[in-house]
Design a protein around this motif. Structure first.
Motif, short mmCIF file in Angstrom:
data_model
loop_
_atom_site.label_atom_id
_atom_site.label_comp_id
_atom_site.label_asym_id
_atom_site.label_seq_id
_atom_site.Cartn_x
_atom_site.Cartn_y
_atom_site.Cartn_z
N LEU A 88 0.83 -1.21 0.00
CA LEU A 88 0.00 0.00 0.00
C LEU A 88 0.87 1.25 0.00
O LEU A 88 1.83 1.36 0.76
CB LEU A 88 -0.91 0.00 1.23
CG LEU A 88 -2.03 -1.06 1.20
CD1 LEU A 88 -2.69 -1.17 2.57
CD2 LEU A 88 -3.06 -0.73 0.15
N LEU A 132 -5.46 4.53 0.22
CA LEU A 132 -4.15 3.98 -0.12
C LEU A 132 -4.33 2.99 -1.28
O LEU A 132 -5.34 2.31 -1.37
CB LEU A 132 -3.55 3.24 1.09
CG LEU A 132 -3.26 4.09 2.32
CD1 LEU A 132 -2.66 3.22 3.42
CD2 LEU A 132 -2.32 5.24 1.99
N VAL A 158 1.76 3.04 8.93
CA VAL A 158 0.78 2.35 9.78
C VAL A 158 0.15 1.18 9.03
O VAL A 158 0.00 0.08 9.55
CB VAL A 158 -0.30 3.35 10.27
CG1 VAL A 158 -1.46 2.61 10.90
CG2 VAL A 158 0.31 4.32 11.28
N ALA A 159 -0.18 1.43 7.78
CA ALA A 159 -0.82 0.37 6.98
C ALA A 159 0.15 -0.80 6.80
O ALA A 159 -0.23 -1.97 6.94
CB ALA A 159 -1.25 0.92 5.63
N SER A 204 0.56 -2.68 9.97
CA SER A 204 -0.62 -3.47 10.34
C SER A 204 -0.71 -4.73 9.48
O SER A 204 -1.11 -5.78 9.96
CB SER A 204 -1.89 -2.63 10.24
OG SER A 204 -2.16 -2.32 8.90
N VAL A 205 -0.31 -4.64 8.20
CA VAL A 205 -0.36 -5.84 7.37
C VAL A 205 0.66 -6.87 7.88
O VAL A 205 0.36 -8.06 7.98
CB VAL A 205 -0.10 -5.51 5.88
CG1 VAL A 205 0.02 -6.79 5.05
CG2 VAL A 205 -1.24 -4.67 5.33
#
Lengths: 473, 766
Positions: free
Chosen positions: B57, B66, B89-90, B93-94
């Motif tokens: 992303l 995103l 952050v994305a 988190s993934v």
């Protein structure tokens, strides 16, 4: 409350007429007149009517139908029209009634829309559980073919359309348009990456128009009364009438046709009679279980696309689910989260892992093994899911769960405390981890190879433990 | 078909202006600006991106959500951010999502140390996990097949293996079962995943979920080194990286070369490496003594061999097998012609083809290359079955059909694995390939002989006409675009088409087809021969033929071809036979004749790796031969690409380099080759073949060079007169024998690799 407001009726005008599902009765009630009228126009004129009507898709996303049709490329390639009848959103049962009682209206809408879109091949993808409805469609389709409304050179117009009713095997994800296309092509029903959008590359890589049953069923009415007249109904950005499926804690659950823009209170209290005597609305889902919940304070919001979006929720499929104050919010959250965990296709990471994790955390709250800190984690997990997934299924869990945590945080915290008390954990600091570990060992290693069912069980040891609030109603 | 062109555009990534090819996915475009976007599911080799893992992303200006960098093509002026807080952050988190069900058993995992999940977790992860729930469990590890183990707990469901099976090898065996967090990779009913290209999924797997069973627990990444070479186990000559630990080959990986293999490898190439270290391997010189082969010193073996060859003189003969390098072939030819005055030398299995036919069929203008197979409008697979003759070409044809709209026609004597993908499949009589080609040539030229030839080939004339139409393509329409694209057609033909007794008919027919379709003059069109042996083309060009010297030059006197050598030996007209990595009983036509020939030979000198029946019973002197990872030298790919073999592992026992042994023998026959190293042998070869002139090993490098693309190609000799193909079809005595057919999978390397035991022991398993 006051008697139901006299809404203009377009879809449900004759819905309770006995035998409406037969061609004879449908034609007696003016059926297929719109088709004749449409075929007398050019496809562009029909498309202009659809655009003028301002009709927005009734399946959930609310995309303007006329615009969607106009996205299909011009040219002589094979184009497809697919009717999405995989009505799987919990709380939604409007298409069911339409297909069962007035299947010809859908068929008529499909033929008119295919004429406008230049599609010659169409499918109705209906969920496997809708056996009776699929039978009704099959019977109606047979009649329509015999009468020349479907097939080669329809009513001498030169327009041809093949129509096939395809029964799915029953998966929520097959209601997602690209998952539906994969399933229709005979593959595992997984969503596809967009772009390319189905309008350009859909079924068998051809341009494809996909619309919901209700959207297509509205088309004959628009042609009948004209797009301009239709646009006068409802409010500016949400024109026309809409079927709402009201369920949950109301006295008269069912499908109602409303004019968009009426106050939501009118639907819940006026049409559906509100919650049982002595109970109050605690929260409600305005558009199916995937819409963020609203509370009793939001009842005066006009029921239309933009007003609900402004309230940070959505109109979705128009399924209003009412929860009254007798039900703990945790039960609602768990029910919703479990549904989406079960239906997650597993293709993309945030949805596959996030739904699973959320259920495990909620179950921990229910069994009294959680702390208020877990609410933080849960809220942040929802944020990490939203907007990061391949399709909207992940969001469909994360949005309502996130909204529940935000709006009912106190109740979650009370619940955590109460459940911990019931397990005798409160005050005995330091033993949490040990007991959590104990909980982990209680659960036999899941072996998913044999059967997926095992994974769906909550840690069984804790189910119905004394003092928990499960099933409080 | 037009090849993809790349126009450069400019975009901004993390505040820097970068230029990248237009339409490249952001993940690839970012690399032009030294920015890495982490990915798991993205693998361009697998076709369209799926956007499943969500690791890539990125933020793009003007787009609220995103976007996945793996599926967003870069556009001019695009502004991309990969390091903003939102993106971080994305990404974190993934990684967190991926790890919650991953067992984190890195210390005992084979992938540990070369694991993208480890690397990405380290580079883009948050460093901690907030997940305290019980993890998902599966029974582990399981055999996915006799070659591959699957650990489903480690799987991150990136879909790569499933996509490979569904869209690349098209064996349609691997599927994802169940749904959501319970999804797992399996075959539909749990049967073992056995397929010719199955090993590629091990290399594709970004975690330790799919591991090679022969490699499991043999080494950690810090114990090993990679050594690039070229696989010589079939004519496809895929580029490989050999994983070496303590001078042993422990693993073979694909080394991507889009002009050769597209980054794939067949299971033979991937798992037959175990044979290099097999107990049965010959590692020292042997001499027949008292009826038994016994180990001796090199000195004694060389003396004995030299003595026997000297005695035989012009009555000696030699046959080079397909795994010999061009250098070995060239030196062998010199040994025979200069040292012994014997012209009896061959490397073809199929009998003599006239020098003019060799030259006409090898003409540079007529040669297609491997990527032409993918981009052609139509390909005819003629008397060859790629999966059994040059495996990796099978995948290239499938790619062409799936992604480029290639129309494939298959004409073969038996069923082909490509039939389901072909627009047209035609079966002709076994051994009648030449007659069929002649019929096609007649159909294209509207010749009256069509019906007769079809009768001889055992096919309907309508089918041949249909094939001719498919190759010619649709008639250009009146008033269509004036710039009509010339039709690119590639004929992929097997060497047995030019097998005795119909060699000239086959060659003439091929040239007739080429003429009718104008293959020599259309860019991207041409013919590609699949030789019967791995380096068949290289050995011919080096002059290992009875009727041609180096560079297909004219000889004073032609010698005997392999069949005539056998007859000569059986009849006592020839006395000594030198076998350079060739077992005549296994590899050459007419086994009965060869049994008599070997029995009749006074001396058989074999340069071999394994004591196969022929060697064990008939060889008088045995020199241990190198396996390809030990060799130094060059090969020629069927499309004319010279490729380099480089020594990756040490030679076992007292094995010596092939060029060295031949040079030593020559010395004992009074001939000094002046070859002291592999590089010197190469230089001699490049000097001897006019159209290789000026080549150096450096120029060949790791990717190879097609000699047709060099200036020296002009030195390729033109035929005096091209064969016409008017000859009549002669029914081969035994069609199966005439075809000389052996699948590349039927090889000593496969038999001696324990990994493949399951192929031979199926009965025991039941």
């Amino acid at each position: 409350m006051a008697a139901p407001a006299a809404s203009p009726m377009l879809l449900f005008t004759d819905i309770d007429e006995p035998g409406l599902c037969t061609l004879e009765v449908y034609e007696r009630r003016g059926g297929y007149e719109s088709l004749r009228k449409a075929l007398a126009m050019t496809p562009e004129e029909v498309l202009d009517q659809l655009k003028a009507s301002g009709l927005r898709g009734r399946g959930g996303a609310g995309f303007a139908m006329g615009t969607k049709v106009s996205f299909l490329p011009k040219g002589s390639m094979d184009k497809y029209l697919v009717c999405n009848a995989d009505e799987s959103e919990p709380g939604t049962f409007k298409d069911r009634e339409l297909m069962q009682k007035t299947p010809h209206m859908l068929i008529e809408g499909i033929v008119i829309a295919s004429y406008a879109a230049g599609a010659n091949c169409s499918f109705i993808y209906i969920r496997g559980e809708y056996v009776e409805q699929a039978d009704a469609l099959d019977a109606a389709l047979h009649e329509a073919r015999e009468a020349g409304y479907v097939g080669e050179d329809i009513l001498g117009s030169g327009h041809s359309l093949s129509l096939v009713v395809h029964r799915g095997a029953g998966a929520y994800i097959c209601g997602e348009e690209t998952g539906l296309l994969d399933s229709l092509e005979g593959k595992r029903g997984n969503p596809r990456l967009k772009p390319p959008f189905p309008a350009n590359q859909g079924l068998y890589q051809g341009p494809t128009l996909i619309n919901n049953v209700e959207t297509l069923s509205t088309v004959p009415a628009i042609i009948r009364i004209s797009g301009e007249e239709y646009a006068k109904l409802g409010v500016e950005t949400s024109t026309g009438t809409k079927l709402v499926s009201v369920s949950g804690h109301v006295q008269r659950p069912g499908n109602y046709e409303i004019e968009l823009g009426i106050p939501s209170r009118e639907i819940i209290y006026g049409l559906a009679g509100g919650p049982p005597e002595g109970r109050k609305v605690k929260c409600w889902f305005p558009g199916g279980s995937s819409s963020p919940v609203l509370t009793a304070d939001d009842l005066d919001i006009p029921y239309d696309f933009n007003s609900l979006a402004a309230a940070k929720s959505m109109l979705g499929s128009g399924a209003v689910i009412v929860v009254d104050d007798s039900t703990p919010i945790l039960d609602v959250a768990l029910k919703v989260a479990k549904f989406y965990r079960h239906e997650s296709c597993g293709k993309c990471t945030p949805c596959r892992e996030g739904t699973n994790w959320t259920v495990k955390m909620l179950e921990r709250i229910a069994s009294g093994e959680a702390t208020p800190m877990d609410l933080e984690i849960m809220a942040s997990v929802q944020e990490h899911i939203i907007g990061n997934c391949l399709c909207v299924l992940g969001d469909a869990m994360a949005m309502p769960i996130g909204s529940m945590i935000a709006k009912f945080r106190d109740e979650f915290e009370e619940h955590i405390e109460a459940a911990r008390m019931a397990r005798g954990l409160n005050g005995s600091a330091g033993s949490d981890a040990a007991l959590a570990a104990q909980g982990a060992f209680d659960e036999a290693p899941e072996t998913h190879l044999a059967h997926h069912g095992t994974g769906d069980q909550a840690p069984g040891a804790h189910e119905g433990a004394p003092g928990t609030h499960r099933g409080g109603a | 078909m037009p090849r993809p062109e790349s126009k450069m555009i400019n975009f901004t990534i993390d505040g820097r202006e970068v230029s990248a090819p237009e339409g490249a996915m952001l993940v690839d475009a970012a690399k032009h600006g030294d920015v890495e976007i982490p990915v798991f599911c993205y693998e361009p080799k697998l076709g369209q991106p799926v956007g499943a893992c969500r690791m890539c992303l990125v933020e793009i200006e003007g787009i609220p959500k995103l976007q996945t960098g793996c599926s967003t093509p870069v556009r001019d002026g695009m502004v991309v951010y990969t390091e903003t807080e939102r993106v971080k952050v994305a990404q974190q988190s993934v990684v967190e999502f991926l790890l919650i069900n991953h067992p984190l058993d890195c210390p005992v995992c084979d992938k540990g140390g070369e694991c993208p999940l480890q690397d990405i977790t380290f580079g883009w992860g948050g460093g901690i996990s907030r997940f305290i729930e019980p993890k998902r469990h599966f029974v582990k590890p399981l055999e996915l097949s006799p070659l591959i183990a699957i650990d489903r707990e480690r799987c991150i469901l990136c879909y790569r293996c499933v996509r490979f099976s569904q869209e690349i090898s098209e064996d349609y065996q691997l599927v994802l079962l169940e749904r959501g967090a319970h999804s797992y990779v399996s075959t539909f009913d749990g049967h073992p995943y056995v397929a010719p290209f199955s090993g590629n999924i091990v290399e594709l797997c970004p975690v330790g979920a799919l591991t090679s069973r022969p490699y499991r627990f043999r080494a950690r990444p810090w114990d090993i080194e990679g050594a690039g070479s070229v696989c010589t186990l079939c004519p496809a000559q895929c580029n490989v990286t050999i994983t070496v630990r303590d001078e042993r080959a422990l693993r073979v990986l694909a080394r991507q070369n889009d002009e050769v293999d597209d980054g794939w490898l067949c299971d033979k190439g991937r798992f037959a490496y175990q044979s290099f270290h097999a107990e049965e391997r010959i590692t020292e010189p042997l001499i027949r003594d008292g009826g038994q082969l016994r180990p001796v010193t090199w000195e004694r073996a060389l003396e004995q061999a030299a003595g026997a060859l000297k005695r035989a003189g012009a009555n000696a003969a030699a046959i080079a097998g397909g795994q010999s390098t061009g250098e070995e072939g060239h030196l062998l030819a010199r040994l025979m012609r200069e040292g012994l005055g014997s012209p009896h030398l061959d490397s073809r299995r199929a009998g003599t083809l006239s020098l003019d036919a060799h030259r006409a069929l090898g003409a540079p203008a007529l040669q297609a290359n491997v990527s032409d197979l993918e981009f052609a409008h139509a390909v005819l697979v003629l008397d060859t079955d790629p999966v059994n003759d040059a495996s990796i070409l099978d995948l290239r044809l499938r790619k062409g059909i799936r992604r480029r709209g290639l129309k494939l026609a298959v004409a073969s004597p038996g069923p082909s694995s490509l039939d389901p993908s072909a627009a047209l499949s035609i079966r002709f009589k076994p051994g009648a390939g030449a007659a069929f080609a002649a019929a096609l040539s007649a159909a294209l030229g509207a010749s009256a002989e069509l019906e007769t030839l079809c009768g001889e080939a055992g096919v309907e004339s309508a089918a041949v006409r249909e094939l001719a139409e498919l190759l010619r393509g649709p008639e250009p329409q009146q008033g269509a675009d004036s710039e009509l694209q010339p039709r690119e057609v590639v004929i992929l033909w097997g060497e047995r088409l030019t097998a005795a007794p119909n060699a000239e008919l086959g060659a003439g027919a091929l040239l007739g087809i080429a003429e009718a379709l104008d293959l020599a003059n259309v860019e991207g069109a041409g013919m590609l021969e699949v030789p019967a042996t791995a380096n068949g083309r290289g050995l011919r060009e080096a002059g290992v033929l009875p009727n041609a010297g180096p560079g297909l030059s004219q000889l004073q006197d032609a010698g005997r071809d392999s069949a005539a050598i056998a007859e000569g030996l059986a009849a006592g007209e020839l006395s000594a036979l030198y076998l350079l990595q060739c077992d005549p009983l296994r590899e050459l036509a007419d086994r009965a004749l060869w049994e008599r020939a070997l029995a009749g030979a006074s001396t058989v000198i074999a340069h071999a790796s394994f004591l196969t029946d022929a060697i064990n019973e008939h060889a008088d002197v045995v020199f241990p031969a190198e396996a390809y990872p030990e060799k130094e030298g060059t090969l020629v790919h069927p499309d004319g690409r010279l490729q380099r073999l480089r020594p990756a592992i040490a030679r076992p026992g007292s094995v010596r380099a092939g060029w060295h042994v031949i040079a030593e023998l020559a010395l004992r026959l009074g001939l000094d080759f002046d070859v002291l190293s592999g590089a010197m042998a190469s230089r001699q070869l490049f000097e001897a073949v006019p159209f290789y002139s000026g080549l150096t090993l450096e120029e060949i490098g790791g990717r190879g060079v097609r000699w047709q693309e060099r200036e020296a190609a002009a030195a390729f000799p033109a035929p005096a007169s091209a064969p016409s193909g008017d000859g009549s079809f002669e029914e081969p005595a035994d069609p199966g024998e005439a075809a000389g057919y052996r699948s590349v999978w039927d090889a000593p390397e496969v038999e001696h690799s324990p990994a493949f035991d399951f192929l031979f022991k199926t009965k025991e398993l039941v």
